[in-house]
Every structure is written in structure tokens, then in C-alpha cells.
Design an enzyme around this catalytic site. Structure first.
Site, PDB file in Angstrom:
ATOM      1  N   ASP A 102      80.849  78.507 175.117  1.00 54.01           N
ATOM      2  CA  ASP A 102      80.065  79.505 174.396  1.00 54.01           C
ATOM      3  C   ASP A 102      80.316  79.474 172.893  1.00 54.01           C
ATOM      4  O   ASP A 102      79.575  80.087 172.131  1.00 54.01           O
ATOM      5  CB  ASP A 102      80.353  80.900 174.961  1.00 54.01           C
ATOM      6  CG  ASP A 102      79.197  81.419 175.800  1.00 54.01           C
ATOM      7  OD1 ASP A 102      78.303  80.621 176.133  1.00 54.01           O
ATOM      8  OD2 ASP A 102      79.187  82.620 176.120  1.00 54.01           O
ATOM      9  N   ASP A 129      81.364  90.335 187.087  1.00 57.08           N
ATOM     10  CA  ASP A 129      81.718  89.759 188.377  1.00 57.08           C
ATOM     11  C   ASP A 129      81.739  90.825 189.476  1.00 57.08           C
ATOM     12  O   ASP A 129      81.177  90.642 190.554  1.00 57.08           O
ATOM     13  CB  ASP A 129      83.076  89.048 188.287  1.00 57.08           C
ATOM     14  CG  ASP A 129      84.079  89.811 187.421  1.00 57.08           C
ATOM     15  OD1 ASP A 129      83.897  91.031 187.219  1.00 57.08           O
ATOM     16  OD2 ASP A 129      85.052  89.198 186.940  1.00 57.08           O
TER      17      ASP A 129
END
Length: 729
Positions: A137, A442
Site C-alpha cells: 500500500d 476482519d
């Protein structure tokens, strides 16, 4: 369990004894709450407000304790049969895609990242069926350079691992923890491999320190040309580079065997578009991999969580491929373990009780949490598929890759899937892929999958599947738990609260289990009250607990002692926690509730009212040399903010001063009288003082850079004196 089953489920031992214990605690709690409700001081009596506040805190603790019983009532353990898997499926094992996420080459050093990548490429699994993807990223050319170096080193490393059946297969860990073998042929190859690895890591470190890749090295791979001078970590185009193409017949290691596919991806970043942090990276990986390999199974790991068990894929497949129950299972979650914890775990980061007890309890209700690393998923279910009884996985699905496309054309198509605008006006991040808008993407994604009818499995093998790098300073620990508590509290306050969203979709026990973590943040308020109000009342001579001669003394003392005794036994039975480690865990339990959970709760509320927006801060994987030495010596590092230190010190100093005053009063009035009236308050106050011994050492005895600054101590001391004086007015 039939002879054809690929896994077995076994009940944990000692549950009957635990249930008897739990019933006695419940009885004690009920008596305590009854006592509080029937002995409220009159309006004109001192301490009425403190009494009511304490009653509310104890009511919360009672509710929260009931929640925790969901994960201790009937835990289960899983066992796999890999020999049966091999007998039935060896020639037709499914392809597996592995996702690794990184974001910053300085917080997450490239050498650490590629050591993880190399361990994942070396699984005991057909290499032509493996594809490893790295999402960067930060879009850093430094990380790409490290990946290119890893692609070259893999040709030597993978056959070396398989030839000698090495464990673990992360070279950084293997060479730092193993000695050169005595066997002559192995000895020479071992030394040669270590030299090759050290030369590679030295080159990577040198380039990371310089901050740029020399022009002569850029000629080694076409991918380096993708980086332009104007690119930054926050603004850059999508980059997809296939460093090893597993479908290329010439992609072979030094032993002549096929190599796994290796792909580098940096999705597009643009300040005008929200990139949705790790969830956005994972969703880009799902799309990009669907074009290149499209494997039915996806494993995702953090960049510091290397493979510690070369058979982890085969273990996970025992659940997915089981003929009887495999079609119900959406994901297989391994525990999050660390390899850098000290013997007594100074900062309480091992998560041992969660891993060894609580997640096993969640598993008995049809699912455990998805914790963002060490998790095997079915691709179709990550992409939003709902459960049906007649579901049947297509293990031989093909990717959307055109066999006539050359590598560059394929990379360009993949880059289109990783641009900023691809997800606009789509279901990505909502019903497809990982969920956006929650700090713990998550956990919320796992909950949504289970509410679509799927089950999950928690697998904790004797040889840990994955090991990573845990926080090694107080600041890192507080930051990590602040992020976890904030994200979990967001879930609780949203429409995805397990009691609301999960009602009628998942079992009540699993709903309760989710709320154990969703309500971490709310634990901060009653904890703050419980470590302040009784001590101040002790200072004023107000009793908030029954006298020692009262029959009501029994339930209070029993619950206090029995609960802590069980906590110690539970920790010791894991065989991973020492008595000192348990004590450190209690201290950090208090500190996290006073700081991390408080900050997490306030941050969540500020986002709800629109004061701030969601952010994400990477927990650094490295510390300074001095801090690392103190960590190894198990000396606390007080490197956190002044506000955090002030909160911790305030509680420590307040309780110390109140304990000194109570002791002085006992000496003057007689111990028997004081203990008769205030024994439980003195015990509570003394426990807080004992837990904070390391805090007192931090500002009284230590002079190193990791100690508590005197400016913070003096300010906090002044506040404690002011509060003490005001409490007597």
C-alpha cells in the site's frame, strides 16, 4: 466421526468441574448484587453516591462475566488427518492463493516482509498450485526491489527447504535460530545458503537506507520502470508485476522443479478517493488474483506472520475437503502467535488465553472470529455467496487469464482492477469482499459471512501454523489495543451488533462471544470507577463493603479470590504462561482498560458524532536498540504519550497515598478496628498498588530513557493531592 472424516472434533476436558465452579461464582454474584440493592445508604448518609456507582460497576461486571461464559462453557479442539487427505486428493489438490499485506518499508522492513513471503512459497504443497501476492500500500520501489531479490533467492531457498525438511522456512528466523549441521555435504550447502541470504539482506538494507534503487539495478527487471519521480506513498498509479509466472515452463528452481507464482501489487492511491486501508488492499488482491490464478482457496497473512508449519495448507484443506461437513465451512482460522515474546511477557501480548481457551469456546458455537491473519477462505464466500445445503465447490475453476496474452498485457488488465474508481457504485466493500467502514474489517467480515449461513473452524495445531512480531513497547501495545477496541466497539454500536444482526442467524453463544470483544471499550468506565472510588472512600473513612464479621463478607471475598485463582490456573494450564507472566498480564489488563479501551471508546463516539474520521496507524515492527535491550531484560518502556502516563500514574499514586493513609489510621486506631471496617477496600487498594510496582520503579528508581519523565510525575502528583483534598471537603 467416521473413518472417512478428514478431521475430528474433541470436547475439552474438565468442563464438569468448571461448570460447578461457574455456578458458585454466579451464586456469589447474585448475592453481591442483592446486598448492593438492599443496603443502599440513606440519602443523608455519606457515601451514597459512591455506593450506587459501585453497584452499577458491579452490575456491569456481572453482565460481562456472563458473556465470557459463552467461550468457557464447552470449548472444543480440532484434529486433522493429513494422511487421509493425501490418499484421496493428492493428485487433485486445489490451487491456493496467498495474500500478504504491507504498507510502509520503514515500519515494516522489506527484509522482514520477504522472509514471510519466502516461508509461504516453500510450503509442502505442489508449487504449480501456489500463487503468492504481496500488496504494497506504500507503493514503494524499495519493497519491490526486495521482492525482486526474493524471486531470485527463492530458486535456491525452496529446494533447500524441501531437501532437508526445514522448519521454520522463513530464512531470517531459520538462520538466527539454527546451528550449522555437522554433516559435511549439508554443512557446506548450509553455509553457502546462509552467505547467499546475508548478501541479499545486506543489499536490501543498504538500498532501504539510501532510499533509492541505483540505475544499474533497475535494468534487472522491467517493473522498475513503473516508478516515476512524482510518485508518493499517497498518490501513485496501480502497479502489478508478475515476478515469477508459475505457468511459464521455464520458471524453475535450481533443482529443476516448478516455482510458485509470485506477484507484486500496489493498488492506485489518490487523495481524492478513500482507500479503505487493509480492507481495500485485500479486495484489490481478490480481483487481481481472480485474473491471474483465481484459486478457490485464499490464505491471508500479515507481512510479519511467517509460516511456521509447512503443512498448514494441508491441515486447512482437511476441513474444506471433508465429505461430511466441509461444504459448510467458509474459513479456517489459525491463532495469532508471536515469536518475540519474553519469558514473562512484560506487556501481556501473547494472547495465550484467547488462543488456547476463548477461541476454542467460540468454535463450539459454529464459528470463531476472523482475525485478519493466518486465515484460509473460500474465494466464492469472500465474494458474498450465501450458504445453501446443496453448495458444491468447483475446485478446478480457471482464471480469467487469456492464454494468448503476454505478461505485460496481463499485468495491464490486472492494474485496471486495482485502480481507485473500479469500486465506485459497486457492492465491493459492502456485500462483496471485506467490509469497509469499520476499523476491524476482519471481525465484521467474518460475522457477515457467518450470518449468511456459513460456519468457520478454529485450528490450533501443536506446531504453530504462523508466528509473527508482537508489540515490544508500552506505546505499541496501547496503540494496537486501542485500534482493536475501537473497531470492535464500532461494530457493537452499528447495525452489525451481534445481538441484532446475528439474531436468528447465528447461535446465542456466538453472539455473546462476539460481544466479549465488541465491549472491550466499555470496560474502561467501570474499571476507572472501581480503582478510584473505593480508594477515595477509604481516604474519607467511608466503608463500601461488608464488615469482616458480616455474613455478606463471604460472597464478596469468595468471588474476588476464586475468580483470580481460576484466572491463574487457567493461564498456567496453557503451559505457556508463568506465574510472573500471569501477574504481568493482570497489570496490562488494568493499563489497557485505563488507556487503550478508554481511547478506543472515545474515538468511536467522536466518529459517530462526526468530530473525527476513521484512521489507521501501523503498529511498528521494530524498536530502537536501547528499547530492545530493555525489552529483553523485561523492563517496561514508558515511551507513550504524557496523557497516557498521567492516567496510569494517577491511579498508581492515588491508590498508594490512600493505602498509606489507611495504614496510618490502622496504626493510630488499632488494626482490628480498621480491618473489621475496611478490609476489602484495603485489599482492593493494595492490589492496585502491587500491580503498579513497575510504575513506581519507572519514576522513582530508573534513570534510563525508558523511564517516566519527572515532569509527568510532578504534574500527576499535584493532581492526586488536589483530588485527595477535594474528596475530604
Amino acid at each position: 466421526m467416521s473413518d472417512r472424516s478428514l478431521f475430528a472434533t474433541e470436547q475439552a476436558r474438565g468442563r464438569a468441574a468448571y461448570r460447578v465452579y461457574a455456578c458458585t461464582i454466579l451464586a456469589g454474584i447474585c448475592l453481591i448484587l442483592y446486598y448492593r440493592a438492599t443496603h443502599i445508604p440513606a440519602t443523608w448518609q455519606e457515601g451514597r453516591g459512591a455506593w450506587i456507582g459501585l453497584s452499577l460497576a458491579e452490575l456491569w461486571y456481572a453482565f460481562y462475566w456472563i458473556l465470557t461464559q459463552s467461550v468457557r462453557w464447552n470449548p472444543v479442539h480440532r484434529r486433522t488427518f493429513k494422511d487421509r487427505l493425501s490418499q484421496r486428493y493428492e493428485g487433485r489438490l486445489p490451487n491456493v492463493d496467498i495474500f500478504v499485506c504491507t504498507a510502509d518499508p520503514y515500519a515494516e522492513p522489506p527484509n522482514l516482509v520477504i522472509s514471510t513471503v519466502l516461508s509461504l512459497m516453500a510450503y509442502n504443497y505442489p508449487p504449480e498450485k501456489l500463487s503468492v501476492y504481496l500488496s504494497d500500500d506504500g507503493g514503494s520501489i524499495l519493497t519491490f526491489y526486495a521482492m525482486w531479490e526474493a524471486s531470485q533467492f527463492a530458486k535456491h531457498w525452496i529446494p533447500f527447504c524441501k531437501r532437508y525438511k526445514l522448519e521454520p522456512r522463513a530464512p531470517a528466523i531459520y538462520f538466527s535460530s539454527s546451528e550449522c549441521p555437522n554433516d559435511k555435504s549439508h554443512h557446506e550447502e548450509w553455509l553457502g545458503m546462509k552467505i547467499l541470504y546475508e548478501e541479499m539482506t545486506n543489499r536490501i538494507d543498504a538500498i532501504v537506507m539510501s532510499g533509492k534503487v541505483p540505475e544499474e539495478l533497475k535494468a534487472n527487471h522491467k517493473g522498475f520502470s513503473q516508478w516515476k519521480p512524482e510518485m508518493t506513498s499517497k498518490k501513485h498509479p496501480p502497479i502489478v508485476q508478475i515476478l515469477i509466472d508459475g505457468k511459464d515452463p521455464n520458471a524453475l528452481d535450481n533443482a529443476g522443479n516448478a516455482l510458485p507464482t509470485l506477484v507484486y501489487m500496489a493498488r492506485e492511491k489518490n487523495p481524492e478517493y478513500h482507500h479503505n486501508f487493509k480492507a481495500g488492499a485485500m479486495n484489490s488482491l481478490i480481483r487481481v488474483s481472480s485474473l491471474i490464478s483465481n484459486s478457490p482457496i485464499i490464505l491471508n497473512v500479515d507481512c510479519d506472520m511467517y509460516s511456521n508449519n509447512a503443512d498448514s495448507i494441508r491441515d486447512a484443506l482437511c476441513f474444506f475437503l471433508d465429505e461430511e461437513k466441509g461444504h459448510e465451512i467458509a474459513f479456517v482460522q489459525y491463532p495469532q502467535n508471536y515469536n518475540n515474546m519474553t519469558k514473562n511477557d512484560t506487556y501481556g501480548n501473547t494472547l495465550t488465553v484467547i488462543n488456547e481457551v476463548e477461541f476454542c469456546g467460540l468454535d463450539s458455537w459454529g464459528g470463531t472470529l476472523y482475525i485478519g491473519t493466518g486465515c484460509f477462505h473460500r474465494r466464492e464466500i469472500l465474494c458474498g455467496m450465501k450458504y445453501t445445503k446443496d453448495y458444491k465447490e468447483n475446485w478446478n475453476r480457471e482464471s480469467a487469464r487469456n492464454p494468448h496474452d503476454d505478461i505485460r498485457k496481463l499485468e495491464e488488465k490486472a492494474e485496471f482492477l486495482a485502480n481507485c474508481t473500479y469500486e465506485l457504485n459497486t457492492l465491493w466493500g459492502h456485500e462483496v469482499g471485506l467490509k469497509y467502514g469499520i476499523a476491524v474489517e476482519d471481525v465484521i467480515t467474518g460475522l457477515m459471512i457467518q450470518c449468511r449461513g456459513w460456519k468457520s473452524v478454529y485450528y490450533n495445531p501443536p506446531q504453530k501454523g504462523f508466528l509473527g512480531v508482537g508489540p515490544t513497547t508500552l506505546a505499541q501495545t496501547i496503540l494496537q489495543h486501542k485500534r482493536w477496541s475501537e473497531g470492535n466497539f464500532q461494530i457493537f454500536l452499528s447495525k452489525y451488533c451481534a445481538f441484532i444482526y446475528g439474531h436468528g442467524k447465528i447461535k446465542l453463544g456466538l453472539q455473546m462471544g462476539y460481544c466479549i470483544y465488541n465491549l472491550w471499550a466499555l470496560n474502561s468506565i467501570p474499571t476507572l470507577y472501581y480503582v478510584i472510588a473505593p480508594s477515595l472512600s477509604l481516604l474519607r473513612g467511608i466503608s463500601l463493603f461488608p464488615k469482616m464479621t458480616s455474613p455478606w463478607f463471604i460472597p464478596f471475598s469468595y468471588v474476588m479470590v476464586a475468580k483470580q485463582t481460576y484466572s491463574l490456573i487457567e493461564a498456567l494450564l496453557t503451559r505457556e504462561i508463568t506465574v510472573q507472566g500471569w501477574w504481568n498480564l493482570q497489570r496490562m489488563w488494568l493499563i489497557k482498560r485505563l488507556t487503550s479501551y478508554l481511547y478506543g471508546g472515545l474515538a468511536t463516539l467522536s466518529k459517530i458524532v462526526g468530530v473525527s474520521k476513521m484512521g489507521f496507524t501501523i503498529t511498528a515492527k521494530i524498536s530502537g536498540e536501547d528499547a530492545s535491550k530493555r525489552y529483553e531484560q523485561e523492563i517496561m518502556e514508558f515511551d507513550t504519550s504524557s496523557l497516557t502516563l498521567a492516567i496510569i500514574e494517577f491511579v498508581a499514586l492515588l491508590n498508594l497515598s490512600c493505602l498509606v493513609c489507611a495504614t496510618t489510621r490502622a496504626i493510630m486506631s488499632g488494626w482490628a478496628i480498621v480491618l473489621e471496617m475496611y478490609f476489602l477496600q484495603i485489599l482492593l487498594c493494595g492490589s492496585v498498588v502491587a500491580l503498579n510496582v513497575a510504575i513506581y520503579e519507572g519514576f522513582l528508581l530508573r534513570k534510563d530513557k525508558g523511564s517516566i519523565p519527572w515532569s509527568v510525575t510532578l504534574t500527576t502528583l499535584a493532581v492526586v493531592m488536589l483530588v485527595s483534598l477535594l474528596s475530604r471537603v
